[in-house]
Scaffold this active site. Structure first.
Site, PDB file in Angstrom:
ATOM      1  N   ARG A  16      34.821   7.101  36.925  1.00  0.00           N
ATOM      2  CA  ARG A  16      35.506   8.051  36.279  1.00  0.00           C
ATOM      3  C   ARG A  16      34.732   9.325  36.564  1.00  0.00           C
ATOM      4  O   ARG A  16      33.544   9.564  37.224  1.00  0.00           O
ATOM      5  CB  ARG A  16      35.641   7.706  34.771  1.00  0.00           C
ATOM      6  CG  ARG A  16      34.053   7.684  33.960  1.00  0.00           C
ATOM      7  CD  ARG A  16      34.341   7.407  32.791  1.00  0.00           C
ATOM      8  NE  ARG A  16      33.087   6.892  31.868  1.00  0.00           N
ATOM      9  CZ  ARG A  16      33.035   6.641  30.753  1.00  0.00           C
ATOM     10  NH1 ARG A  16      34.068   6.591  29.960  1.00  0.00           N
ATOM     11  NH2 ARG A  16      31.831   6.228  30.385  1.00  0.00           N
ATOM     12  N   GLU A  23      33.327  -2.569  31.011  1.00  0.00           N
ATOM     13  CA  GLU A  23      32.830  -2.366  29.641  1.00  0.00           C
ATOM     14  C   GLU A  23      33.095  -3.738  28.793  1.00  0.00           C
ATOM     15  O   GLU A  23      33.405  -3.534  27.582  1.00  0.00           O
ATOM     16  CB  GLU A  23      33.006  -1.070  28.806  1.00  0.00           C
ATOM     17  CG  GLU A  23      32.242   0.143  29.453  1.00  0.00           C
ATOM     18  CD  GLU A  23      32.847   1.461  28.602  1.00  0.00           C
ATOM     19  OE1 GLU A  23      33.765   1.349  27.832  1.00  0.00           O
ATOM     20  OE2 GLU A  23      32.344   2.470  29.143  1.00  0.00           O
ATOM     21  N   ASN A  29      36.995  14.131  28.703  1.00  0.00           N
ATOM     22  CA  ASN A  29      36.169  12.966  27.750  1.00  0.00           C
ATOM     23  C   ASN A  29      34.717  13.459  28.376  1.00  0.00           C
ATOM     24  O   ASN A  29      34.453  13.437  29.527  1.00  0.00           O
ATOM     25  CB  ASN A  29      36.632  11.730  28.183  1.00  0.00           C
ATOM     26  CG  ASN A  29      35.863  10.585  27.387  1.00  0.00           C
ATOM     27  OD1 ASN A  29      36.229  10.746  26.079  1.00  0.00           O
ATOM     28  ND2 ASN A  29      34.592  10.139  27.999  1.00  0.00           N
ATOM     29  N   GLU A  30      33.838  13.583  27.366  1.00  0.00           N
ATOM     30  CA  GLU A  30      32.218  13.910  27.721  1.00  0.00           C
ATOM     31  C   GLU A  30      32.058  14.714  28.879  1.00  0.00           C
ATOM     32  O   GLU A  30      31.742  14.099  29.719  1.00  0.00           O
ATOM     33  CB  GLU A  30      31.801  12.440  27.933  1.00  0.00           C
ATOM     34  CG  GLU A  30      31.794  11.650  26.243  1.00  0.00           C
ATOM     35  CD  GLU A  30      30.913  10.401  26.429  1.00  0.00           C
ATOM     36  OE1 GLU A  30      30.923   9.896  27.513  1.00  0.00           O
ATOM     37  OE2 GLU A  30      30.583  10.168  25.553  1.00  0.00           O
ATOM     38  N   CYS A  50      35.277  17.675  40.729  1.00  0.00           N
ATOM     39  CA  CYS A  50      34.276  19.142  40.772  1.00  0.00           C
ATOM     40  C   CYS A  50      35.061  20.027  39.890  1.00  0.00           C
ATOM     41  O   CYS A  50      36.033  20.339  40.073  1.00  0.00           O
ATOM     42  CB  CYS A  50      34.101  19.854  41.957  1.00  0.00           C
ATOM     43  SG  CYS A  50      33.041  21.072  42.038  1.00  0.00           S
ATOM     44  N   HIS A  84      30.968  -4.572  26.037  1.00  0.00           N
ATOM     45  CA  HIS A  84      30.535  -3.528  25.275  1.00  0.00           C
ATOM     46  C   HIS A  84      31.338  -3.877  23.914  1.00  0.00           C
ATOM     47  O   HIS A  84      32.421  -4.026  23.953  1.00  0.00           O
ATOM     48  CB  HIS A  84      31.123  -2.280  25.560  1.00  0.00           C
ATOM     49  CG  HIS A  84      30.942  -0.798  24.749  1.00  0.00           C
ATOM     50  ND1 HIS A  84      31.187  -0.858  23.423  1.00  0.00           N
ATOM     51  CD2 HIS A  84      30.119   0.186  24.828  1.00  0.00           C
ATOM     52  CE1 HIS A  84      30.826   0.304  22.964  1.00  0.00           C
ATOM     53  NE2 HIS A  84      30.063   1.073  23.945  1.00  0.00           N
ATOM     54  N   GLU A 138      33.234   8.965  18.702  1.00  0.00           N
ATOM     55  CA  GLU A 138      32.890   7.596  19.047  1.00  0.00           C
ATOM     56  C   GLU A 138      31.269   7.033  18.253  1.00  0.00           C
ATOM     57  O   GLU A 138      30.455   7.545  18.636  1.00  0.00           O
ATOM     58  CB  GLU A 138      32.601   7.637  20.783  1.00  0.00           C
ATOM     59  CG  GLU A 138      33.938   7.934  21.272  1.00  0.00           C
ATOM     60  CD  GLU A 138      33.709   7.700  22.823  1.00  0.00           C
ATOM     61  OE1 GLU A 138      32.620   7.056  23.247  1.00  0.00           O
ATOM     62  OE2 GLU A 138      34.405   8.175  23.679  1.00  0.00           O
ATOM     63  N   TRP A 160      25.391  -0.396  28.353  1.00  0.00           N
ATOM     64  CA  TRP A 160      25.047   0.441  29.718  1.00  0.00           C
ATOM     65  C   TRP A 160      23.641   0.892  29.533  1.00  0.00           C
ATOM     66  O   TRP A 160      23.102   1.718  30.664  1.00  0.00           O
ATOM     67  CB  TRP A 160      25.770   1.734  29.758  1.00  0.00           C
ATOM     68  CG  TRP A 160      26.071   2.431  28.329  1.00  0.00           C
ATOM     69  CD1 TRP A 160      27.441   2.267  27.528  1.00  0.00           C
ATOM     70  CD2 TRP A 160      25.172   3.295  27.641  1.00  0.00           C
ATOM     71  NE1 TRP A 160      27.110   3.076  26.267  1.00  0.00           N
ATOM     72  CE2 TRP A 160      25.894   3.679  26.466  1.00  0.00           C
ATOM     73  CE3 TRP A 160      24.055   3.924  27.806  1.00  0.00           C
ATOM     74  CZ2 TRP A 160      25.201   4.594  25.491  1.00  0.00           C
ATOM     75  CZ3 TRP A 160      23.269   4.956  26.838  1.00  0.00           C
ATOM     76  CH2 TRP A 160      24.097   5.112  25.750  1.00  0.00           C
TER      77      TRP A 160
HETATM   78  C1  GAL Z   1      31.134   6.847  26.173  1.00  0.00           C
HETATM   79  C2  GAL Z   1      32.524   7.181  26.624  1.00  0.00           C
HETATM   80  C3  GAL Z   1      33.554   5.842  26.386  1.00  0.00           C
HETATM   81  C4  GAL Z   1      32.769   4.765  26.695  1.00  0.00           C
HETATM   82  C5  GAL Z   1      31.563   4.534  25.937  1.00  0.00           C
HETATM   83  C6  GAL Z   1      30.808   3.467  25.812  1.00  0.00           C
HETATM   84  O1  GAL Z   1      30.077   7.713  26.760  1.00  0.00           O
HETATM   85  O2  GAL Z   1      33.153   8.261  25.998  1.00  0.00           O
HETATM   86  O3  GAL Z   1      34.529   6.005  27.179  1.00  0.00           O
HETATM   87  O4  GAL Z   1      32.596   4.557  28.002  1.00  0.00           O
HETATM   88  O5  GAL Z   1      30.503   5.631  25.955  1.00  0.00           O
HETATM   89  O6  GAL Z   1      29.454   3.359  25.284  1.00  0.00           O
END
Ligand code: GAL
Length: 641
Positions: free
Chosen positions: A105, A371, A143-144, A109, A374, A323, A331
Site C-alpha cells: 500500500r 495482517e 490512511n496514515e 508519490c 493481527h 485505531e 508488524w
Molecule cells: C495501521 C494501519 C492499519 C493496519 C494497522 C495494523 O498502521 O492504518 O491499516 O495496518 O496499522 O496494526
C-alpha cells in the site's frame, strides 16, 4: 463532551450475509462509530471508470440501520493495480532512486499531479454519492500519511515539484544562492531548473538544500490532503478527519490539521515499544506487555494540539484514536499479547487526555493477506477475542461516566516539525533526534506528576501556563520569539535554540540572541554516549554540550563549575542534553521558580486530570499506591476532583 467507542470494519472482506449480524453485535457491544472504506478502491472501481458503489451503499445502510455512525474513508492509500498501468511514473522513489512498487500500500508519490487528480476524482465520486447520507457522520482522508516512509520521494515528479517550490519561495535564483550559501564548494545555480533533489550526492548535501526539500515534501502532503478536503466540504457537512501515526514526523501535522475538523491517530502501544519508542532493552522488557507509559500520552497531547489547529476549532478540540490495538499486532520485531487490563487502560488513557472517541482496529481478524496474525475484537471464526471483553467493560463504564471538558494543563511543551527536520538534517552526532529530546522532557514532566499541553510553534497565546518548555527549536520565527519573551510563564529554551536562521545558516550575532537573556553560545560539542559529563549534585550532560558566555546566574553546573542551566524566573537556558536525573532536576528547578507543585511518580504510575476527574494509570504488573488509593496492576483509578 460525550465519550464514545467504535471499530474499524472492512465489509469487502466478509460475505454480505454477515454484515447485519456484525452491525448488531457492534451496537450491542456499545459501539457508536464504525470506520469503513479506506482500502476498498479495487472494489469501488474494479476497472477504470467502472464504478461499483451499490455494495458500499448497502454496507452503509446496514451499519446505519443498527444505529451505528459511519466514518467513510477515501481509498487513496491503495490505488488499484490498473492505476499503475495508467500512470507508470506515479510511484515514489527511495533515496537510491528506486521506485517503490505495487503489492502492498501507499504506492504513490505525493508530487505526482496526475495521481493527485485521480485521488480528487475518486473523492468526488464518493462525496457525491454519500455526502448527504445520514449515516455518514464523518470522513477520513486517505490512511496514515507518511506510513512506511512515504513522505520523502526522489522521483521525477518530486524533482519537478521541488524546482517549482524553490522558484515560488525565492523568486530569483540569486536569492536562493545567497540564502543557501551555495558559494561554498562552487554549488551555485544559474537557474531553478538546475536544482536536483538532495540525494545521490558524493558526500553530504548542503543542509539548506536538505531542509528546503523536507519543507517542500511536507507541503506536498498538506496540498494532497487539502485537495480531498475541498471536495468533501463541497458535498458534505460531516466533519473530516485524518488518522496520523506515532512518531511519524516527516510532514507538518499542524499544517495538515489546519484543514481538518478532527485529528486522530492510530495507537499500537506494544508495537511502538519494540519498533519506535527508542527504549532501552531493560525498559522494553519491563513494559513488553503494557507499552511505554508515556509514548501514547505524548501523542494524545500532540494530536489534541493538532486538533486545535482546525478551522474555527471548538473550545474542546476534537481528537480521536482512530485505531486502537486490541491484542497482538503482526508488524513489530516481537508481538506479545497485552497484559489483561491494558486494552481498557489504553482506552481510558485516551479519554483522560481528551479523546472524543476511541475505535478498535479491527472488528474481526482477517484470515488472509498481510495482517492474518493481527488481533481484532473477534477471532477470524467470529468468537470474541480477549480484547472484546475489555471493550465491553469500557462501554459499561462510559455509560455511568460524567460528560467532561478537558482543562488547560499548568505546563506547555512546544513541539515543532521544522525543528525535527533540522536536527535530522544536521544532527552533529549519530542518532541525535529532536523527538527524543522533547519526549525526554515530556517524560520528566510526567514523572513529576504534571499534566502537559503540547503546543505548536505558531502559538501566540500562553496565558494560564505556569511554565513553558521549548527545548531544541533550531529555528525560532520572530513571532514565536516575541510570544515566548512576552509570556508570563517561566520559559525554558535550549539546547540549540534559535541556532539557525530560516534558511539554515548560523546567525550572527551568535545564538540564541534572546531578549532578556544574557547568554551567547560560543561553542558546541557532542560526545559519545558512554562519556557523560556529571552535573554537580547529580545527573549528567549526555550527547550534547554548549559553551555559554554568560553573566546570568548558574542554576545547574558541571562538577567543574561550567554553567549548564542559567537564567532568571522568567527565562532559562539549558546548554546540554540531560540524562533522566538531570532532567528531573531541571523540571524541579523550573517548577520551583514557577510555583508549581510536583508529585514524583513511582515507576510506571502516571496521573492525568480532565476538568472533572483525576486518573491514575498503573503501567506495571503489580499494584501501586497513589495518593487517592491503590491502583491495580495494569489498571486505572478514576476519582472526581
Ligand atoms: C495501521 C494501519 C492499519 C493496519 C494497522 C495494523 O498502521 O492504518 O491499516 O495496518 O496499522 O496494526
Amino acid at each position: 463532551m460525550k465519550r464514545t467507542l467504535g471499530c474499524c470494519y472492512y465489509p469487502e472482506h466478509w460475505p454480505e450475509e454477515i454484515w447485519a449480524q456484525d452491525a448488531d453485535r457492534m451496537a450491542a457491544l456499545g459501539l457508536t462509530w464504525v470506520r469503513i472504506g479506506e482500502f476498498a478502491w479495487s472494489r469501488i472501481e474494479p476497472r477504470p471508470g467502472d464504478l461499483q458503489l451499490d455494495w458500499l451503499e448497502r454496507a452503509i445502510e446496514t451499519l446505519g440501520a443498527a444505529g451505528l455512525k459511519v466514518v467513510l474513508g477515501t481509498p487513496t492509500a491503495t490505488p488499484p493495480r490498473w492505476m499503475l498501468s495508467r500512470h507508470p511514473d506515479m510511484l515514489a522513489c527511495d533515496a537510491e532512486g528506486r521506485p517503490r512498487g505495487f503489492g502492498s500500500r501507499r504506492h504513490y508519490c505525493f508530487s505526482h499531479m496526475p495521481y493527485r487528480d485521480e485521488a480528487v476524482r475518486i473523492t468526488r465520486i464518493l462525496a457525491d454519492r454519500f455526502g448527504r447520507n445520514p449515516h455518514v457522520a464523518a470522513w477520513q482522508t486517505d490512511n496514515e500519511y507518511g506510513c512506511h516512509d512515504t513522505v520523502l520521494s526522489y522521483s521525477d515528479a518530486a524533482r519537478a515539484g521541488f524546482r517549482r517550490w524553490c522558484a515560488a519561495r525565492y523568486g530569483d535564483v540569486a536569492r536562493l544562492n545567497a540564502a543557501w550559501g551555495t558559494v561554498f564548494w562552487s554549488m551555485e545555480y544559474g537557474d531553478f531548473d538546475e536544482i536536483d533533489l538532495p540525494n545521490l550526492t558524493v558526500t553530504e548535501p548542503n543542509p539548506a538544500h536538505v531542509q528546503a526539500f523536507r519543507r517542500f515534501s511536507s507541503d506536498q502532503v498538506v496540498a494532497f490532503n487539502r485537495a480531498q478536503v475541498e471536495i468533501l466540504r463541497a458535498h458534505s457537512a460531516a466533519p473530516v478527519a485524518h488518522n496520523y501515526m506515532g512518531r511519524v514526523t516527516e510532514f507538518d501535522h499542524y499544517a495538515t490539521g489546519a484543514d481538518l475538523d478532527i485529528a486522530s491517530w492510530d495507537s499500537y502501544p506494544l508495537g511502538f515499544l519494540e519498533d519506535r519508542v527508542g527504549a532501552t532493552p531493560a525498559r522494553q522488557r519491563a513494559y513488553a506487555r503494557q507499552g511505554d507509559p508515556d509514548f501514547q500520552a505524548f501523542h494524545h497531547d500532540l494530536y489534541r494540539a493538532v486538533a486545535g489547529e482546525a478551522p474555527g476549532a471548538p473550545a474542546i478540540p476534537r481528537w480521536w484514536v482512530m485505531e486502537q490495538q486490541p491484542g497482538p499486532v503482526n508488524w513489530a520485531p516481537v508481538n506479545p499479547a497485552p497484559l489483561p487490563g491494558m486494552v481498557r487502560l489504553w482506552t481510558w488513557e485516551a479519554f483522560a487526555h481528551g479523546a472524543e472517541a476511541v475505535l478498535y482496529f479491527r472488528w474481526r481478524q482477517a484470515p488472509f493477506a498481510q495482517e492474518q496474525l493481527h488481533a481484532g475484537l473477534l477471532r477470524p471464526d467470529s468468537v470474541a477475542a480477549e480484547g472484546f471483553a475489555e471493550a465491553e467493560t469500557v462501554a459499561r463504564e462510559l455509560a455511568d461516566a460524567p460528560e467532561v471538558a478537558p482543562a488547560q494543563a499548568p505546563v506547555a511543551l512546544i513541539y515543532d516539525y521544522d525543528a525535527e527536520w533540522a536536527w535530522n538534517t544536521q544532527p552533529q552526532g549519530d542518532g541525535l533526534r529532536y523527538f527524543d529530546l522533547v519526549f525526554e522532557h515530556y517524560r520528566a514532566l510526567r514523572r513529576a506528576g504534571l499534566s502537559v499541553d503540547i503546543l505548536p510553534p505558531t502559538t501566540r497565546q500562553l496565558d494560564g501556563y505556569r511554565a513553558v518548555f521549548a527545548p531544541g527549536l533550531v529555528h525560532v520565527p520572530d513571532a514565536l520569539k516575541a510570544t515566548l519573551s512576552a509570556a508570563k510563564a517561566s520559559v525554558l529554551i535550549g539546547p540549540r535554540s534559535a541556532a539557525r536562521d530560516v534558511d539554515f545558516c548560523l546567525p550572527v550575532p551568535l545564538p540564541p540572541d534572546w531578549p532578556g537573556l544574557d547568554v551567547t553560545v560560543s561553542r558546541l560539542e557532542t560526545f559519545r554516549s558512554d562519556m557523560p559529563r556529571p552535573l554537580d549534585g547529580g545527573g549528567a550532560a549526555v550527547h550534547w554540550l554548549e559553551t555559554l558566555e554568560t553573566r546570568a546566574d548558574p542554576i545547574l553546573t558541571l562538577e567543574d563549575g561550567t554553567p549548564v542551566l542559567v537564567g532568571s524566573q522568567a527565562c532559562f537556558y539549558c546548554a546540554a542534553w540531560l540524562d533522566e536525573s538531570g532532567l528531573d532536576r531541571l523540571v524541579a528547578c523550573v517548577a520551583k521558580r514557577a510555583d508549581l507543585s510536583v508529585t514524583p511518580m513511582p515507576e510506571g504510575l502516571r496521573c492525568r486530570d480532565t476538568g472533572a476527574e483525576r486518573f491514575w494509570f498503573n503501567h506495571t504488573n503489580a499494584e501501586i499506591d497513589s495518593p487517592d488509593g491503590p491502583v491495580p496492576a495494569a489498571g486505572v483509578l478514576r476519582v472526581a476532583i
